[in-house]
Design an enzyme around this catalytic site. Sequence first.
Site, PDB file in Angstrom:
ATOM      1  N   SER A  93      -9.545   1.266   3.463  1.00  0.00           N
ATOM      2  CA  SER A  93      -8.746   2.102   2.594  1.00  0.00           C
ATOM      3  C   SER A  93      -7.701   1.343   1.783  1.00  0.00           C
ATOM      4  O   SER A  93      -7.066   1.915   0.893  1.00  0.00           O
ATOM      5  CB  SER A  93      -8.043   3.186   3.433  1.00  0.00           C
ATOM      6  OG  SER A  93      -7.140   2.601   4.361  1.00  0.00           O
ATOM      7  N   LYS A 128       0.836  -1.199   0.000  1.00  0.00           N
ATOM      8  CA  LYS A 128       0.000   0.000   0.000  1.00  0.00           C
ATOM      9  C   LYS A 128       0.876   1.256   0.000  1.00  0.00           C
ATOM     10  O   LYS A 128       1.948   1.276   0.621  1.00  0.00           O
ATOM     11  CB  LYS A 128      -0.896  -0.044   1.235  1.00  0.00           C
ATOM     12  CG  LYS A 128      -1.986   1.010   1.327  1.00  0.00           C
ATOM     13  CD  LYS A 128      -2.850   0.721   2.551  1.00  0.00           C
ATOM     14  CE  LYS A 128      -3.952   1.730   2.748  1.00  0.00           C
ATOM     15  NZ  LYS A 128      -4.786   1.400   3.933  1.00  0.00           N
ATOM     16  N   SER A 181      -9.900  -1.321   7.322  1.00  0.00           N
ATOM     17  CA  SER A 181      -9.223  -1.055   6.056  1.00  0.00           C
ATOM     18  C   SER A 181      -8.458  -2.239   5.468  1.00  0.00           C
ATOM     19  O   SER A 181      -8.018  -2.174   4.325  1.00  0.00           O
ATOM     20  CB  SER A 181      -8.275   0.136   6.200  1.00  0.00           C
ATOM     21  OG  SER A 181      -9.011   1.316   6.357  1.00  0.00           O
TER      22      SER A 181
END
Length: 613
Positions: A270, A189, A294
């Site tokens: 997310s 990420k 997330s």
Amino acid sequence: MMRAMADDDDQLCTASETDPQHIDHRDLFRGGATLVASAALAACGNREEPRPAPAAATTPPGGPPGGPPGGPPGGPPGGPMKVPNAKLAAEVEAKAKAVASAAESTPAVELVELTFADLQARMVAGTDSAKSLVGKYRQRIEALDRKGPMLRAVLELNPEADAIADQLDAERKAGKIRGPLHGIPILVKDNIDTGDKMTTTAGSLALEGSHAEKDAFVVGKLRDAGAIILGKTNLSEWANFRGMASSSGWSGRGGQCRNPYALDRTPSGSSSGSGVAAAASLCAAAIGSETDGSIVSPSSCNGLVGIKPTIGLVSRAGVIPLSSSQDTLGPMARTVTDAAVLLTAIAGPDPADPVTTAPDKARPTSPQDYTKALDPKALFGARLGVPRKGFFGVVRGVDDLMRSALADLKGAGAVLVDPAELPAPPDLGPAEIEVLLFELKATLDKYLAGRKSDAKIHSLAEAIAFNVQNKTSELSIFGQEYFEQADAKPGLTDKAYLAARAKCLEITRGKLLDKVIAEHKLDAFVAATNSPAWLIDPINGDAGGGVSCSTLPAVSGYPHVTVPGGQYRGLPVGLSFFGAPYTEAKLIGFAFAYEQVTKHRVAPRFLPTAELT
């Protein structure tokens, strides 16, 4: 946080076969959803496709040149919109078949759904090398992420990946194998620092072009284990805590990431890009981060296994922060086995993150090999609590999946304590938000102050100002209310912060999880992870409500594992196991046993919309 989703598809009427002029309401819904989503995605994707960093061996994919017309139009069609009808529905179906056909003809289809063990076998046999795997995944990213379905899951590719692969191939040839991750391409990420030629931006244009000083602790652990950091994934900008009415999976750098099971639906967030990339076999697996949902929510919405570890098991050093009390990193993979391998690699104490070294009787005293928990009989005799209030009677399709899941768990020998309620009071949500606002200000200011001079911003206040100055590209979809509220907060010794954090722990631990576990002698709780993916909506933001079980383990800091639990109208839904701190091995065992019984994981088909008929 998800608001309630109406189960409207089950109220749609069927057209009269005797009236050819009659508008079938299912066609209307399907065609209308596709048109609205196309316009929405155009609005969300107002930047060019994210360009990968230069890589030596980037080659255009095989298959049909350019793929099917998967990109959204430049904007809504001019003039009055025609009412969708059966003809339009047929066009939608044709497009669905075209996208599915293109997906089948994308490069390196032999890598689809392969596990770490499968990839290792190919390298042992000489069918592939680490370098060839890097090239093949790069081709899949080009074909599916930047063309065809245009998933927008990958922000940046590692220009040094080929050189790293060459080194690992040389080690293999010399008889040195670092372990099950040797030569395996992994995406991380884009809020996780890499001290290389890639940037780390949290998806924000404010940090575009800025490089981290050094690798995050977890990235270093992955490299030591032989993994190749293939690139950085898109995400909900700033981990989805910049402003209200946000659209999960949208960032200023990457635009709107799209769910590979239905392109008009959210990937959740997310860790959106990590979920989509792993689901679409753009990498072997990915690393995400979580503050509240997330990791587990995008894992659920993308048919993946996701592990949100206990706070203190995995270091957060070198990660763009949101919350010192809730942030963590974790694996997102297509199988429980691969997720266990990744967790084994990244877990461990780090002096740079004191929570990983603080005294805790529950923490394992030595490094754990979580693959040893992969027991197909792990569920036999396990006492699993089933919370019902707030989890059942919300989304009918989820209820159906849960009934089947509970039957499968019981069939595998689990003892279901049903119900074992977890009634979260209404004041938990505001208390959690208050904690996050205080911690965002303190932790982000400290992190940004340490970034190199190539960063445009070095504080939360400067990030806010940048967004205002660049409102067309950063604030066109949603605002920055959370940023502004956080910037006004005092330090972490403030009484309001201490009271809010105490309330969070009192509710989630003392009154709920710890209490119910002790009362019923539970090994874990089991629940639906969340509702199926909702439609992307840049006007109203994320649909919410529905079912979600992420908050209690997130706020308490306790572990949470999600595993594919089935599909509703072609959209994946995860099954969650969560429990006491540092019980990751137990939860992984339960998830593995359930996975082996059910095999619910299904590869995505890149359909334009959900299966509504």
